[in-house]
Enzyme design. Structure first.
Site, PDB file in Angstrom:
ATOM      1  N   CYS A  28      -1.091  46.286  16.158  1.00 36.78           N
ATOM      2  CA  CYS A  28      -1.038  47.749  16.135  1.00 36.78           C
ATOM      3  C   CYS A  28      -1.112  48.274  17.571  1.00 36.78           C
ATOM      4  O   CYS A  28      -1.762  49.271  17.839  1.00 36.78           O
ATOM      5  CB  CYS A  28      -2.132  48.337  15.249  1.00 36.78           C
ATOM      6  SG  CYS A  28      -3.788  47.984  15.831  1.00 36.78           S
TER       7      CYS A  28
ATOM      8  N   ASP B 222     -12.723  30.189  13.160  1.00 36.22           N
ATOM      9  CA  ASP B 222     -11.604  30.397  14.085  1.00 36.22           C
ATOM     10  C   ASP B 222     -10.344  29.790  13.465  1.00 36.22           C
ATOM     11  O   ASP B 222     -10.320  28.584  13.166  1.00 36.22           O
ATOM     12  CB  ASP B 222     -11.942  29.720  15.423  1.00 36.22           C
ATOM     13  CG  ASP B 222     -10.946  30.092  16.501  1.00 36.22           C
ATOM     14  OD1 ASP B 222      -9.737  30.204  16.194  1.00 36.22           O
ATOM     15  OD2 ASP B 222     -11.376  30.267  17.654  1.00 36.22           O
TER      16      ASP B 222
ATOM     17  N   ASP C  51     -10.667  34.514   8.659  1.00 38.07           N
ATOM     18  CA  ASP C  51     -11.084  35.386   9.763  1.00 38.07           C
ATOM     19  C   ASP C  51     -12.347  34.790  10.358  1.00 38.07           C
ATOM     20  O   ASP C  51     -13.116  34.111   9.678  1.00 38.07           O
ATOM     21  CB  ASP C  51     -11.352  36.806   9.258  1.00 38.07           C
ATOM     22  CG  ASP C  51     -11.235  37.841  10.373  1.00 38.07           C
ATOM     23  OD1 ASP C  51     -10.215  38.561  10.400  1.00 38.07           O
ATOM     24  OD2 ASP C  51     -12.148  37.928  11.215  1.00 38.07           O
TER      25      ASP C  51
ATOM     26  N   GLY D 263      -6.753  44.710   4.447  1.00 38.94           N
ATOM     27  CA  GLY D 263      -5.693  45.668   4.092  1.00 38.94           C
ATOM     28  C   GLY D 263      -4.407  44.941   3.737  1.00 38.94           C
ATOM     29  O   GLY D 263      -3.786  45.225   2.702  1.00 38.94           O
ATOM     30  N   LYS D 264      -4.033  43.988   4.583  1.00 38.60           N
ATOM     31  CA  LYS D 264      -2.740  43.323   4.350  1.00 38.60           C
ATOM     32  C   LYS D 264      -2.891  42.177   3.350  1.00 38.60           C
ATOM     33  O   LYS D 264      -2.003  41.941   2.543  1.00 38.60           O
ATOM     34  CB  LYS D 264      -2.159  42.845   5.677  1.00 38.60           C
ATOM     35  CG  LYS D 264      -1.890  44.045   6.579  1.00 38.60           C
ATOM     36  CD  LYS D 264      -1.297  43.719   7.893  1.00 38.60           C
ATOM     37  CE  LYS D 264      -1.331  44.938   8.792  1.00 38.60           C
ATOM     38  NZ  LYS D 264      -2.707  45.324   9.238  1.00 38.60           N
TER      39      LYS D 264
HETATM   40  C1  SAM Z   1      -6.200  43.472  13.537  1.00 44.93           C
HETATM   41  S1  SAM Z   1      -7.625  42.820  12.820  1.00 44.93           S
HETATM   42  C2  SAM Z   1      -7.025  42.293  11.259  1.00 44.93           C
HETATM   43  C3  SAM Z   1      -6.805  43.411  10.255  1.00 44.93           C
HETATM   44  C4  SAM Z   1      -6.422  42.903   8.881  1.00 44.93           C
HETATM   45  N1  SAM Z   1      -5.265  42.036   8.925  1.00 44.93           N
HETATM   46  C5  SAM Z   1      -6.137  44.024   7.903  1.00 44.93           C
HETATM   47  O1  SAM Z   1      -4.987  44.353   7.648  1.00 44.93           O
HETATM   48  O2  SAM Z   1      -7.113  44.574   7.361  1.00 44.93           O
HETATM   49  C6  SAM Z   1      -7.812  41.326  13.677  1.00 44.93           C
HETATM   50  C7  SAM Z   1      -8.825  40.363  13.087  1.00 44.93           C
HETATM   51  O3  SAM Z   1      -8.707  39.131  13.801  1.00 44.93           O
HETATM   52  C8  SAM Z   1      -9.958  38.489  13.712  1.00 44.93           C
HETATM   53  N2  SAM Z   1      -9.932  37.387  14.717  1.00 44.93           N
HETATM   54  C9  SAM Z   1      -9.930  37.488  16.069  1.00 44.93           C
HETATM   55  N3  SAM Z   1      -9.844  36.269  16.631  1.00 44.93           N
HETATM   56  C10 SAM Z   1      -9.783  35.369  15.613  1.00 44.93           C
HETATM   57  C11 SAM Z   1      -9.683  33.953  15.537  1.00 44.93           C
HETATM   58  N4  SAM Z   1      -9.626  33.203  16.644  1.00 44.93           N
HETATM   59  N5  SAM Z   1      -9.636  33.381  14.327  1.00 44.93           N
HETATM   60  C12 SAM Z   1      -9.710  34.130  13.205  1.00 44.93           C
HETATM   61  N6  SAM Z   1      -9.806  35.479  13.215  1.00 44.93           N
HETATM   62  C13 SAM Z   1      -9.834  36.097  14.398  1.00 44.93           C
HETATM   63  C14 SAM Z   1     -10.950  39.598  13.944  1.00 44.93           C
HETATM   64  O4  SAM Z   1     -12.206  39.256  13.409  1.00 44.93           O
HETATM   65  C15 SAM Z   1     -10.286  40.764  13.182  1.00 44.93           C
HETATM   66  O5  SAM Z   1     -10.822  40.885  11.897  1.00 44.93           O
END
Ligand code: SAM
Length: 450
Positions: free
Chosen positions: A383, A313, A286, A267-268
């Site tokens: 959020c 990661d 991600d 989204g962002k």
């Molecule tokens: C709040 S969501 C992101 C939403 C996205 N920014 C959007 O606007 O569509 C958080 C994301 O962080 C990712 N995530 C969690 N821990 C992570 C890590 N250590 N490294 C990379 N991504 C991670 C998850 O897979 C998830 O997709």
């Protein structure tokens, strides 16, 4: 089988065994072909019963001789469906709500208890005739709001501390509403006016959102999103208004190198690429490959070329050190600002999960801050509306990394005046702004830091 109440019961049974409400609902819906109104009723019963679980359990506790938790699990689920209709679905006649619930009991191996089910629901109706609300509430403000609006006590406590009783009550009521859907117009492919006019011609109502130049809110029931005008052409994407604010706060420029470290489903990321005129490079990182596939689809549909994907990661990407003009950390969080969209979120999170998340958030922030060049910016967003995941993460980070400081939005950045706090952080309270709850802050790395 096409009885929407029986189908709701089947989905709810899965939820009570641990399935996510939306997943359980989809799984059942995929197997049947239902007319639209039955599909809507089933969805309402599933999400409503999950959301209102604490209130419904309290009604059972107060009216039956055995507490909700001591009832056979399937019977408790059936009673939830019955009480939910009586209490929250005024357009369903009370007699229909009672009779169909008795039928559910009969169909699901409780033939011997139909009298009990009937008696319980009718007792509720009798009480409702003589008192404004058959639900008895305690004086204690935390439990009172928790039972009336169906939230765990710890969430109410977190909000009461920040907002006081009246505002917390408004927030609770807001979070129990059916969520609205906002769109973000892709200014590289279309315009607000063009999308509005295409929607008008198709009889779909939309409204604009003050201060947000790319946002439109869908009004009423619009049917499948993918069938709306301009979807396939990439004229717009679904994104809540408050999430759109994050892109503006990051304020990327054409030609920038931007790293979105928790990017999926995009989204962002796609907003950032649009704001940059699709010129420069947006790294979409991600750790979840399946979510990144969605990001890729979105970027293709919106016809954006400047996005490059990176799976893994984000704490382990040394190749990005000191390379970015801007970095976005849209961190994994407890989602307390979007509980209206996820019926079961309030029951899944706990004070312990919040604490764990805050450790992950600080760890991510510490690592990815290295990606920013001197003089560059970083935006941290969540959020959620929990200070442990927001203000506390930021103050711990700033204490450990003195080269960084908060860069408040400027006066020219109009949309922010409404949400800006004295600290320079932005907090969107949903009941005040009528959009998802969000926290965001822009940080700047001073030039003299390494
Ligand atoms: C709040 S969501 C992101 C939403 C996205 N920014 C959007 O606007 O569509 C958080 C994301 O962080 C990712 N995530 C969690 N821990 C992570 C890590 N250590 N490294 C990379 N991504 C991670 C998850 O897979 C998830 O997709």
């Amino acid at each position: 089988m096409t009885n929407p109440r029986q189908l709701a019961f089947i989905a709810l049974r899965e939820v009570h065994k641990g399935a996510y409400a939306d997943v359980a609902l989809d799984r059942v819906l995929q197997k049947v072909k239902l007319p639209d109104h039955d599909r809507r009723l089933m969805t309402e019963l599933v999400y409503g019963s999950v959301r209102r679980q604490r209130t419904l359990d309290t009604l059972i506790d107060q009216i039956a001789t055995k507490k909700a938790q001591q009832q056979p699990p399937d019977l408790r689920t059936i009673l939830h469906i019955g009480f939910y209709q009586l209490r929250y679905q005024q357009r369903i006649p009370a007699s229909a709500a009672v009779n169909t619930t008795v039928e559910l009991a009969k169909e699901n191996a409780f033939s011997g208890l139909t009298g009990f089910v009937n008696g319980l629901l009718r007792q509720y109706l009798r009480l409702a005739e003589t008192s404004p609300d058959p639900l008895k509430l305690p004086e204690n403000p935390v439990e009172r709001l928790g039972i009336l609006y169906s939230f765990p006590d710890w969430i109410i406590e977190v909000w009461l501390e920040q907002l006081g009783f009246e505002e917390t009550e408004k927030l609770c009521a807001w979070m129990n509403q059916t969520p609205t859907i906002d769109l973000r117009v892709n200014i590289l492919r279309s315009s607000l006016e063009e999308v509005e006019s295409a929607f008008n011609s198709a009889g779909v109502l939309v409204s604009r959102i003050p201060h947000l130049p790319q946002a439109l809110r869908l009004i009423g029931n619009t049917g499948g999103i993918q069938n709306l005008p301009g979807f396939r052409e990439g004229w717009w994407t679904v994104q809540d208004s408050s999430a759109q604010l994050v892109g503006y706060l990051l304020d990327p420029k054409p030609g920038d190198v931007v790293i979105d470290v928790c990017a999926a489903p995009g989204g962002k990321t796609t907003h950032i690429a649009e704001l940059m005129g699709d010129r420069g490079k947006v790294w979409a990182c991600d750790k979840t490959a399946s979510r990144l596939r969605k990001l890729k689809e979105n970027a293709q549909r919106l016809n954006l070329q400047s996005i490059e994907i990176c799976t893994g990661d984000s704490r382990n990407l040394p190749q990005f050190y000191q390379t970015a003009d801007r970095v976005l950390l849209d961190a994994p969080c407890s989602g307390l600002g979007t509980m209206h969209r996820h019926a079961d979120a309030r029951w899944r999170q706990t004070p312990e999960s919040v604490k764990e998340l805050s450790q992950l958030q600080l760890s991510l922030l510490s690592h990815i801050s290295n990606f920013v060049k001197s003089g560059g910016f970083l935006v941290y967003a969540t959020c959620t509306l929990h200070p442990t995941e927001n203000e506390e993460v930021i103050s711990r980070f700033l204490a450990d990394y003195p080269a960084w400081q908060i860069e408040p939005p400027t006066k020219l950045e109009l949309p922010y005046s409404a949400y800006s706090e004295r600290s320079g952080c932005l907090k969107v309270w949903p009941h005040q702004q009528d959009m998802d709850g969000f926290f965001m802050v822009r940080l700047r790395k001073t030039n003299n830091s390494e």
